[in-house]
Design an enzyme around this catalytic site. Structure first.
Site, PDB file in Angstrom:
ATOM      1  N   ASP A 157       0.854  -1.180   0.000  1.00  0.00           N
ATOM      2  CA  ASP A 157       0.000   0.000   0.000  1.00  0.00           C
ATOM      3  C   ASP A 157       0.895   1.238   0.000  1.00  0.00           C
ATOM      4  O   ASP A 157       1.937   1.220   0.653  1.00  0.00           O
ATOM      5  CB  ASP A 157      -0.801  -0.050   1.321  1.00  0.00           C
ATOM      6  CG  ASP A 157      -2.089   0.699   1.305  1.00  0.00           C
ATOM      7  OD1 ASP A 157      -2.720   0.784   0.248  1.00  0.00           O
ATOM      8  OD2 ASP A 157      -2.483   1.207   2.371  1.00  0.00           O
ATOM      9  N   HIS A 191       8.786  -9.532   6.576  1.00  0.00           N
ATOM     10  CA  HIS A 191       8.642  -8.124   6.193  1.00  0.00           C
ATOM     11  C   HIS A 191       9.615  -7.279   7.018  1.00  0.00           C
ATOM     12  O   HIS A 191       9.857  -7.579   8.196  1.00  0.00           O
ATOM     13  CB  HIS A 191       7.198  -7.670   6.445  1.00  0.00           C
ATOM     14  CG  HIS A 191       6.851  -6.382   5.775  1.00  0.00           C
ATOM     15  ND1 HIS A 191       7.183  -5.156   6.323  1.00  0.00           N
ATOM     16  CD2 HIS A 191       6.231  -6.111   4.606  1.00  0.00           C
ATOM     17  CE1 HIS A 191       6.763  -4.197   5.519  1.00  0.00           C
ATOM     18  NE2 HIS A 191       6.197  -4.748   4.456  1.00  0.00           N
ATOM     19  N   TYR A 208       2.361   4.816   1.187  1.00  0.00           N
ATOM     20  CA  TYR A 208       2.349   5.532   2.471  1.00  0.00           C
ATOM     21  C   TYR A 208       1.156   6.489   2.489  1.00  0.00           C
ATOM     22  O   TYR A 208       0.819   7.093   1.475  1.00  0.00           O
ATOM     23  CB  TYR A 208       3.635   6.325   2.650  1.00  0.00           C
ATOM     24  CG  TYR A 208       4.889   5.476   2.761  1.00  0.00           C
ATOM     25  CD1 TYR A 208       5.031   4.526   3.774  1.00  0.00           C
ATOM     26  CD2 TYR A 208       5.948   5.637   1.876  1.00  0.00           C
ATOM     27  CE1 TYR A 208       6.186   3.762   3.889  1.00  0.00           C
ATOM     28  CE2 TYR A 208       7.109   4.878   1.983  1.00  0.00           C
ATOM     29  CZ  TYR A 208       7.224   3.930   2.993  1.00  0.00           C
ATOM     30  OH  TYR A 208       8.361   3.187   3.102  1.00  0.00           O
ATOM     31  N   PHE A 219       8.046   1.337  -0.752  1.00  0.00           N
ATOM     32  CA  PHE A 219       9.025   1.538   0.326  1.00  0.00           C
ATOM     33  C   PHE A 219       9.761   2.871   0.244  1.00  0.00           C
ATOM     34  O   PHE A 219      10.379   3.299   1.209  1.00  0.00           O
ATOM     35  CB  PHE A 219      10.050   0.383   0.396  1.00  0.00           C
ATOM     36  CG  PHE A 219       9.454  -0.931   0.807  1.00  0.00           C
ATOM     37  CD1 PHE A 219       9.136  -1.191   2.136  1.00  0.00           C
ATOM     38  CD2 PHE A 219       9.186  -1.908  -0.136  1.00  0.00           C
ATOM     39  CE1 PHE A 219       8.562  -2.399   2.514  1.00  0.00           C
ATOM     40  CE2 PHE A 219       8.612  -3.124   0.240  1.00  0.00           C
ATOM     41  CZ  PHE A 219       8.306  -3.372   1.566  1.00  0.00           C
TER      42      PHE A 219
END
Length: 223
Positions: A66, A188, A68, A79
């Site tokens: 998703d 993760h 930010y 990221f």
């Protein structure tokens, strides 16, 4: 509808843009804006991952979930954050592993555009999000579009490295031919799971070893 997306991707994904689900995404985003909702990233950056990393150049795929959802953070690369924005915790942990794996100093910024320009597709499963509401656009059809992109990479290319960090990304392995591509899996990099196998995974050096074995130019992982 004319989608502003890089030419090689536009050709590969051409049939997606006319499908009902994609037209529904477009209408949904228009409705959100009309209702005064703030959407991240800005419209010009929704397809930034595709525009910065043409289909013909893809060597590595890093799958995020998703964008930010805070002001100024999302710029269409998983990221990554733009210059001037503090790297979020998961990205800080990625940089720590990079230092352990390849001895690279921790960068002062979190902009991963340099990776994307070399062929690292920084792909979020959802390409938009409502401000301050994580996963708010995860059910509007984006997954169908980004799954199609992953499938096309698997079908039409060879020797691509897929970095699957966390359960969500690892579920995408069903879309990928694990014989002609390399799938690297780890926990993760989020602070909640980083100690469960992300630290020490050495995915950056393993990626370059695989690319070198197949006579593909390696990634310069410095940011």
């Amino acid at each position: 509808m004319d989608v502003k997306i890089e030419a090689s991707w536009k050709e590969v994904l051409n049939e997606e843009f006319g499908k009902p689900y994609f037209l529904q995404i477009v209408q949904f985003l228009k409705d959100e804006k009309a209702a005064g909702k703030t959407i991240y990233p800005p419209g010009s950056l929704i397809f930034n991952a595709f525009n910065t990393t043409p289909f013909d150049k893809v060597k590595v795929v890093i799958i995020g979930q998703d964008p930010y959802h805070g002001p100024g953070q999302a710029h269409g690369l998983s990221f990554s954050v733009p210059n001037g924005v503090a790297p979020p915790p998961s990205l800080v942990n990625i940089f720590k592993e990079l230092k352990t794996d390849l001895g690279m100093p921790i960068p002062s910024h979190g902009n991963l555009t340099h990776w994307a320009e070399q062929g690292v597709l920084l792909l979020n499963a959802s390409l938009t999000v409502r401000a301050n509401e994580p996963m708010s656009h995860s059910k509007i059809g984006w997954a169908q579009f980004t799954d199609a992109a992953i499938k096309k990479i698997s079908e039409k290319k060879s020797h691509v490295v897929f970095l699957l960090w966390g359960k969500f990304a690892q579920e995408k392995q069903l879309l990928i031919d694990g014989i002609k591509h390399l799938l690297l899996k780890a926990a993760h990099p989020s602070p909640f799971s980083v100690e469960r196998g992300f630290y020490g995974c050495k995915h950056f050096s393993k990626t370059n070893e695989y690319l070198e074995q197949h006579h593909i130019e390696m990634i310069d992982w410095k940011v």
